[in-house]
Structures are given as structure tokens and as C-alpha cells.
Design an enzyme around this catalytic site. Structure first.
Site, PDB file in Angstrom:
ATOM      1  N   ASP A 132      30.751  42.980  42.560  1.00  0.00           N
ATOM      2  CA  ASP A 132      29.508  42.486  43.200  1.00  0.00           C
ATOM      3  C   ASP A 132      27.896  43.560  43.776  1.00  0.00           C
ATOM      4  O   ASP A 132      26.926  42.980  43.331  1.00  0.00           O
ATOM      5  CB  ASP A 132      29.222  41.459  44.181  1.00  0.00           C
ATOM      6  CG  ASP A 132      29.824  41.597  45.500  1.00  0.00           C
ATOM      7  OD1 ASP A 132      30.523  43.811  45.542  1.00  0.00           O
ATOM      8  OD2 ASP A 132      30.258  41.027  46.412  1.00  0.00           O
TER       9      ASP A 132
HETATM   10  C1  LAN Z   1      34.037  45.572  52.779  1.00  0.00           C
HETATM   11  C2  LAN Z   1      32.834  46.252  52.084  1.00  0.00           C
HETATM   12  C3  LAN Z   1      31.656  45.852  51.093  1.00  0.00           C
HETATM   13  C4  LAN Z   1      32.774  44.288  50.377  1.00  0.00           C
HETATM   14  C5  LAN Z   1      31.459  43.532  49.837  1.00  0.00           C
HETATM   15  C6  LAN Z   1      31.102  43.882  48.795  1.00  0.00           C
HETATM   16  C7  LAN Z   1      29.746  43.587  50.732  1.00  0.00           C
HETATM   17  C8  LAN Z   1      31.777  42.059  49.143  1.00  0.00           C
HETATM   18  O1  LAN Z   1      30.798  41.280  48.363  1.00  0.00           O
HETATM   19  C9  LAN Z   1      33.327  42.621  49.019  1.00  0.00           C
HETATM   20  C10 LAN Z   1      34.061  43.458  49.464  1.00  0.00           C
HETATM   21  C11 LAN Z   1      33.759  44.476  50.126  1.00  0.00           C
HETATM   22  C12 LAN Z   1      33.856  45.243  49.081  1.00  0.00           C
HETATM   23  C13 LAN Z   1      34.174  44.858  51.715  1.00  0.00           C
HETATM   24  C14 LAN Z   1      35.928  44.587  51.399  1.00  0.00           C
HETATM   25  C15 LAN Z   1      36.392  44.889  52.511  1.00  0.00           C
HETATM   26  C16 LAN Z   1      36.656  46.237  53.099  1.00  0.00           C
HETATM   27  C17 LAN Z   1      36.197  46.798  51.614  1.00  0.00           C
HETATM   28  C18 LAN Z   1      34.797  45.940  53.594  1.00  0.00           C
HETATM   29  C19 LAN Z   1      34.344  44.768  54.456  1.00  0.00           C
HETATM   30  C20 LAN Z   1      34.569  47.401  54.218  1.00  0.00           C
HETATM   31  C21 LAN Z   1      35.468  47.157  55.714  1.00  0.00           C
HETATM   32  C22 LAN Z   1      37.703  46.188  54.456  1.00  0.00           C
HETATM   33  C23 LAN Z   1      39.048  47.018  54.728  1.00  0.00           C
HETATM   34  C24 LAN Z   1      39.508  46.440  54.147  1.00  0.00           C
HETATM   35  C25 LAN Z   1      38.365  47.707  55.990  1.00  0.00           C
HETATM   36  C26 LAN Z   1      39.806  48.372  56.660  1.00  0.00           C
HETATM   37  C27 LAN Z   1      40.810  47.442  56.807  1.00  0.00           C
HETATM   38  C28 LAN Z   1      41.823  47.134  55.932  1.00  0.00           C
HETATM   39  C29 LAN Z   1      42.408  46.112  55.993  1.00  0.00           C
HETATM   40  C30 LAN Z   1      42.523  48.234  54.548  1.00  0.00           C
END
Ligand code: LAN
Length: 666
Positions: free
Chosen positions: A396
Site C-alpha cells: 500500500d
Molecule cells: C507497520 C507500519 C506500516 C503499516 C502500513 C503500511 C500502514 C499498513 O497499511 C500495512 C502494515 C504496515 C506495513 C505495518 C505492519 C506492522 C508494523 C511493521 C507496523 C505497524 C510498524 C511496526 C509493526 C511491527 C510489526 C512492530 C514490531 C512488532 C512485531 C510484532 C514484530
């Protein structure tokens, strides 16, 4: 309020909002902001700093302790995220340890209330698995007391259903260094403070703990995903296999290290996220002199990227930053304001020009070296969530980036080459799943059954990357624009139709769409409606009507919307405490895009948003709305700056058109 007055009001609100956006823009064109919230990240970093003797100076230590203190709950506990409505054993235990490692005395009331909560809620032995893992590294928990994380899984044939390459990349990249650290049973050098912590954490003597019996023990507070029978079976098998591990261990550990170092190199040592950034550095530390250079290269990245000194203290962010994502949305809010006739392209030239430059400078231009060997999908042409240096493109983010690139094509010097836009389209096509939807970073690789083996306890839906409403909607929207721009160069009709079918399949009986990456039904329904409408689904289509009725049924009497953060974990609407500007903007924009005929409802929302604007053109800080894995909230601090502007611009645009329609809304 009478019509002309409302119109003027909206127009001024948009102008002030744009002034605020211009003020907040960094020289490089992006909108840097606080991306904190999750509470398990900072203690893991503190543990690393302690073990590697890199504790911060007195000022920064104070700022770190300020943060812990600010998020401490009235009952003394610390929640999974900064605004949790209940304590978590996982984060309370790790935070207690971190506060003590930072020099807080055990007698400090902040420490005693926290430890009091830990003890009266079953004790630190109930911390969720990632908590126990971190304690093991510090020598505060015995490796015998955790379920084995077999490095040998990484040398299974890649076709094996349990091969880790099938996991969601975030889970995969966390369990990779965990496997190396487990396989080597790494433990920090002991010292008096750690010895003292061993006695403080547990009631009773550390030496007397029956470690093997603790493997499956988890506090009630941390048991969001209790072990399934299947997971218990796999865990038992792993315990058995661990005893036989001798022969293959070295090969497996070498393979893990190769993959860890590849991840470091591919991300300029940022690593995909804060958890593997810390764990990979633990690996390099425990490699001794061999890991020295890798450690020294990676360590500064925490200061450069992950640590953020915010209004409530110094924290570890959930990603190296959110700049590409925020820039793409801010750009769309601004171009919507141009379409609404509030600003001219001349007014927006500076701010959009800089933003476009940021977009151009942060598109990913290359695949990572030997991508397939390291289980990486191609990257070229994609956009990341943060910046090019990080290097992992996301479906996205690529879609939002492409939408902006197409909308502004030809307006600024240093144009993004057309061939790179083609690459973005091709990458999006390569990511589409068999069910017609799009996941986050990769095509779905593992079966949904893998979630039954989720060992994290505190997170939901962590095991595989599967299609999401938000990602699918964004890709549809971008591909519709790509079709307008590139005509028959790409065969997009069927791709879009399959995306639409996926979106339709996700609508819930009450008409809503559930969001996974922000709270929750307002966000999801905004994406659901936007994706369907962009693809040409008519406003009188039953799916649109049902979604509209859902949103209208949730509007508050003051015109706003508000969903509580716990909505995501409970997966049902929970009314929030007060109107929320970002959620109100999503709902209002969704109604406009759906051509909802209840204009009065939309006008009330617009008036509410106008009334809530601050004198400087911003909207006040409000409850966090970002979320991941159902349970953990995260702060998208810029949402309150651009979503209201964007929604109001759409309101104005619709008000100007004779039929009250948005012409080219997205
Ligand atoms: C994110 C940040 C971006 C986010 C969007 C692009 C906004 C979304 O539309 C798709 C999912 C995604 C890429 C996403 C997935 C999960 C993340 C990477 C996070 C919320 C930022 C931090 C999180 C990550 C998993 C945190 C570490 C924790 C774990 C359980 C590994």
C-alpha cells in the site's frame, strides 16, 4: 449554520490546515513525527545498551525514565502500548528490568508499584514468550524455561510447510535472530545488579525455580492468543528435537547468521523493524570479535532512526520512521485542496515540490542482491513506509506513492522516470494474491492454519502475510489511475475486478469493513468504500449502501465519530470517549466518496472538524489510532494534521459540483 457561512468556514479551516502542514514539513520534503506507542521495544533496546555497555548519558537516561514514568498506569503496571487499558506482564516485567538497568533504585516508588503489580498478578514467570526470551539474554531467566526456537527450521527444504520463509516477514525476521541466540544459549556477563534483579523479579529463590515447567506458563494479562493443542504438540516436538540437535546445529546457525547479515546489509543496518534491529545487534555482540564490525555499523542507527525524544519522553519507535507514508497522504490532502479551489498550484508549489522530491528520492530502485536465496520478493519500483535506506517495499505504500507520482507527473523538475512508474505497477501486479487481494510486503506464502502455531501469546495474526482490506483498496485505487495513464500497456481490468471481489468478500454483515492497521471500522470502511468506488462500483450498489448505513449509524450527536482503541482486539465496535478528528475524517470522506445523500450528516461532520481546529491550524493530540497484530496501538502523529484537511477539501469539492459529487476524488 447557513450555507455560505459554512463554506467560508471550511475554506479558512483548510487554509489554516495547509499553513500548519507547510510549517511542519522538513527541508527534505517529508513530515517527520513521533512513531512511538508499543512498550516492549524500549526495554529491549535498554537491555542491549546495558549488555554492550553503551548506556546513554545522564540527560538521556532521565528522558528515558520520564517516558517509562509517563506511561505507567495508575495501578503501577505498564501496558502493551502506551495507552493500554490494562497492564501487561510482558511489558511490565521488561520495563521494570529496564528502569533498574538505567539506574533507578529498587526503593523508588515507581519501581515498587510496578514490581508490586507484577507480583500480585502472578509474577514475572508469566511474562509472554518474547519477554522470557529477553530475560534469558540478560541471565534473568533460564533458557530451559522457554520453548526451543530451533535454528534447524531454517535448513529445512524451502518447500516444507513449516519453513520460516513462509512466515510474515516481520515474524520471520524476529524469529531468525531469536533462533541464533537460542541455538547458542547466549547469556550476558553477570554482575551484582543482574544478581539482584534475579531475586527481585521472582517471589522465592531463583535457584529453586522449576524451569521446564515454566515453558507454557503465561499470565492472564498476556494471554491474547493462548496455546492451541497444535502449538502444544509442536512445542513438545521441539523440546524433543532440541535434545537431538547436535549434528545439524552448526550448519543451521551458520545459515541463520548468513540471513541475519544479509538483512543488515539490505537495510543499511536499519533492519525491517525495531525488534530485529535490537536482536541482530545482540547476535553481533555475542559473536565477539567476529561480530564487532557489524555491531559498530549497526549501533548508531538507533540514535539516528529509532529513538525519538517526544513530548512524553525518549522512546523507541515502531519503525525507523513513517515518512514516506505521511508524505504520500499529506500530498493527497494538498492536491485535494487544489481541486477544491482553495489553493492554486502556485500556492502549493513549494510544499508539493519538496514532497515530490522526497517521493522521488525514496522510491526503491533495485532488488536486493540474491533476493530469492534470502527469501526476498523483488523490490524495484516499490515505495517503502519510511525511506529508501530501509529498503523493504510495501504494497500500500507503493500504491500511495504511485498515486502521488501520477497525480503530480510533469509538474516539477526532476521527474520520476516513466519506466520507474511501470516498475511500480509491475511490482503491484506481482504481489496480488490468489484471492484477489493484497497483503503487506509479500504475496501470501503460508497457509492460514499457521496462525494456530502463533507462539507470541500477546499478538494476533502474526504468522502469515495475507490479504487486507486497506492494502487491497490502495492497490486498486493506484491501478485504476495507472490504467488511465498507461492505457493498454498493462492488462489491469481483470486484476482490478479480482481486487473488487476480494473487497466485497470482506464486508461484514453490518455493512462495515474491518481495518487491521488503524482503529478500526471507520478506517476499514473508508478503504472499503474508496476501493470499490475507485473501481467504478455505483453509489447505489448494495455494498456501498450498507457501508454508508453502517457509518451513519455510528455518527455521534455532535457530528463526529469515535472508536475506542480496544475495538481492534475485541473485533467489535467500542465507542470512544470523545469525537476523534482522524476517525471523523475517514468516515466523512467515505460518505462523500459514496455520494451519501444524507448531506446534513456530512455537514455536521464538517462543522465538527472545523470547530475542533486549533488556532495554529493543527488538531490537538488525540488517542492513538495506529494498530498492528490486533493488540498493539501505535502513534501516527500526523494523521490529525492532514486527514481533516483532506476530508474538508473533499467536502468543499462536492459542495461545488452541481450534483454534490466528488469528481476525481482520490
Ligand atoms: C507497520 C507500519 C506500516 C503499516 C502500513 C503500511 C500502514 C499498513 O497499511 C500495512 C502494515 C504496515 C506495513 C505495518 C505492519 C506492522 C508494523 C511493521 C507496523 C505497524 C510498524 C511496526 C509493526 C511491527 C510489526 C512492530 C514490531 C512488532 C512485531 C510484532 C514484530
Amino acid at each position: 449554520m447557513c450555507y455560505p457561512q459554512r463554506m467560508m468556514n471550511v475554506e479558512q479551516t483548510i487554509k489554516r490546515g495547509l499553513g500548519n502542514l507547510e510549517r511542519l514539513q522538513a527541508e527534505r520534503g517529508s513530515w517527520p513525527s513521533d512513531y512511538g506507542g508499543p512498550m516492549f521495544l524500549l526495554p529491549m533496546w535498554v537491555a542491549l545498551a546495558y549488555v554492550t555497555k553503551r548506556l546513554p548519558n545522564a540527560h538521556r537516561t532521565e528522558r528515558l525514565l520520564t517516558y517509562f514514568t509517563n506511561v505507567q498506569r495508575p495501578d503501577g503496571s505498564i501496558g502493551l502500548h502506551a495507552e493500554s487499558t490494562s497492564g501487561s506482564m510482558f511489558t511490565s516485567t521488561l520495563s521494570y528490568v529496564a528502569m533498574r538497568l538505567l539506574g533507578m533504585q529498587a526503593e523508588d516508588p515507581r519501581a515498587t508499584t510496578l514490581l508490586g503489580w507484577i507480583h500480585s498478578n502472578g509474577g514475572a514467570l508469566g511474562a509472554a514468550s518474547w519477554g522470557k526470551f529477553t530475560l534469558c539474554l540478560l541471565g534473568l531467566y533460564d533458557w530451559k524455561g522457554i520453548v526451543p526456537l530451533l535454528p534447524e527450521l531454517w535448513i529445512l527444504p524451502p518447500e516444507a510447510p513449516l519453513h520460516p520463509s513462509r512466515l510474515w516477514c516481520h515474524a520471520r525476521m524476529v524469529y531468525l535472530p531469536m533462533a541464533w541466540l537460542y541455538g547458542n544459549k547466549c547469556i550476558a556477563a553477570d554482575d551484582p545488579l543482574l544478581r539482584s534483579l534475579r531475586e527481585e523479579l521472582y517471589q522465592g529463590t531463583y535457584q529453586d525455580i522449576a524451569w521446564e515447567a515454566q515453558r507454557e506458563v503465561v499470565a492472564k494479562a498476556d494471554s491474547y492468543r493462548p496455546s492451541t493443542a497444535a502449538l502444544k504438540g509442536v512445542n513438545l516436538a521441539q523440546v524433543g528435537l532440541e535434545k537431538l540437535s547436535g549434528l545439524l546445529r552448526k550448519r543451521a546457525l551458520d545459515e541463520c547468521l548468513k540471513l541475519i547479515r544479509h538483512e543488515d546489509a539490505a537495510t543499511h543496518d536499519l533492519d525491517i523493524g525495531p525488534v530485529n534491529a535490537v536482536l541482530n545487534m545482540f547476535v553481533h555482540h555475542f559473536r565477539g570479535s567476529e561480530g564487532r564490525a557489524d555491531f559498530e555499523r549497526g549501533w548508531p542507527k538507533f540514535d539516528d532512526a529509532y529513538l525519538w525524544d517526544g513530548h512524553d519522553g525518549l522512546k523507541m519507535q515502531g519503525y525507523n520512521n513513517a515518512e514516506l507514508w505521511d508524505t504520500a497522504f499529506a500530498m493527497q490532502a494538498i492536491t485535494a485542496s487544489e481541486r477544491a479551489g482553495v489553493l492554486t498550484p502556485d500556492d502549493t508549489k513549494r510544499v508539493l515540490g519538496k514532497a515530490y522530491e522526497f517521493l522521488r528520492a525514496n522510491q526503491i530502485l533495485e532488488d536486493v542482491p540474491e533476493a530469492a536465496r534470502h527469501y526476498r520478493h523483488p523490490s524495484r519500483g516499490g515505495w517503502p513506509f519510511s525511506n529508501r535506506e530501509h529498503g523493504w517495499p510495501i504494497t500500500d505504500c507503493t500504491a500511495e506513492g504511485l498515486k502521488c507520482a501520477l497525480a503530480l507527473e510533469g509538474r516539477f523538475e526532476g521527474k520520476i522516470p516513466e519506466l520507474l512508474l511501470h516498475d511500480a505497477v509491475r511490482l503491484m501486479l506481482s504481489w496480488q494474491n490468489a484471492d484477489g487481494g493484497w497483503a503487506t510486503y509479500e504475496k501470501q506464502r503460508g497457509g492460514t492454519w499457521l496462525e494456530a502455531l502463533n507462539p507470541s501469546q500477546v499478538f494476533g495474526d502474526i504468522m502469515i502475510d495475507a490479504s487486507f482490506v486497506e492494502c487491497t483498496s490502495a492497490c486498486i485505487q493506484a491501478l485504476v489511475k495507472a490504467k488511465e495513464r498507461f492505457g493498454s500497456r498493462f492488462q489491469l481490468d481483470d486484476v482490478i475486478a479480482r481486487g473488487v471481489a476480494f473487497l466485497r468478500s470482506q464486508q461484514r454483515p453490518d455493512g462495515s469493513f474491518e481495518g487491521s492497521w488503524a482503529v478500526c471500522f471507520t478506517y476499514g470502511t473508508w478503504f472499503g468504500i474508496s476501493g470499490l468506488r475507485a473501481a467504478g462500483v455505483k453509489q447505489d450498489d448494495p455494498a456501498i449502501q450498507r457501508a454508508v448505513n453502517f457509518l451513519l449509524s455510528k455518527q455521534r450527536s455532535d457530528g463526529s465519530w469515535s472508536e475506542h482503541g480496544d475495538t481492534c482486539r475485541e473485533r467489535r465496535w467500542l465507542e470512544g470517549d470523545a469525537g476523534h478528528a482522524a476517525q471523523t475524517s475517514w468516515a466523512m470522506s467515505a460518505l462523500l466518496r459514496a455520494e451519501c445523500t444524507d448531506r446534513a450528516a456530512i455537514d455536521r461532520a464538517a462543522e465538527w472538524l472545523c470547530a475542533k481546529q486549533e488556532a495554529d491550524g493543527s488538531w490537538a493530540r488525540e488517542p492513538m489510532v495506529g494498530v498492528f497484530n490486533r493488540t498493539c496501538l501505535i502513534n501516527y502523529d500526523c494523521y490529525r494534521h492532514y486527514f481533516p484537511v483532506w476530508a474538508l477539501a473533499e467536502w468543499k469539492q462536492a459542495s461545488l459540483s452541481p450534483l454534490g459529487r466528488l469528481t476525481s476524488e482520490m
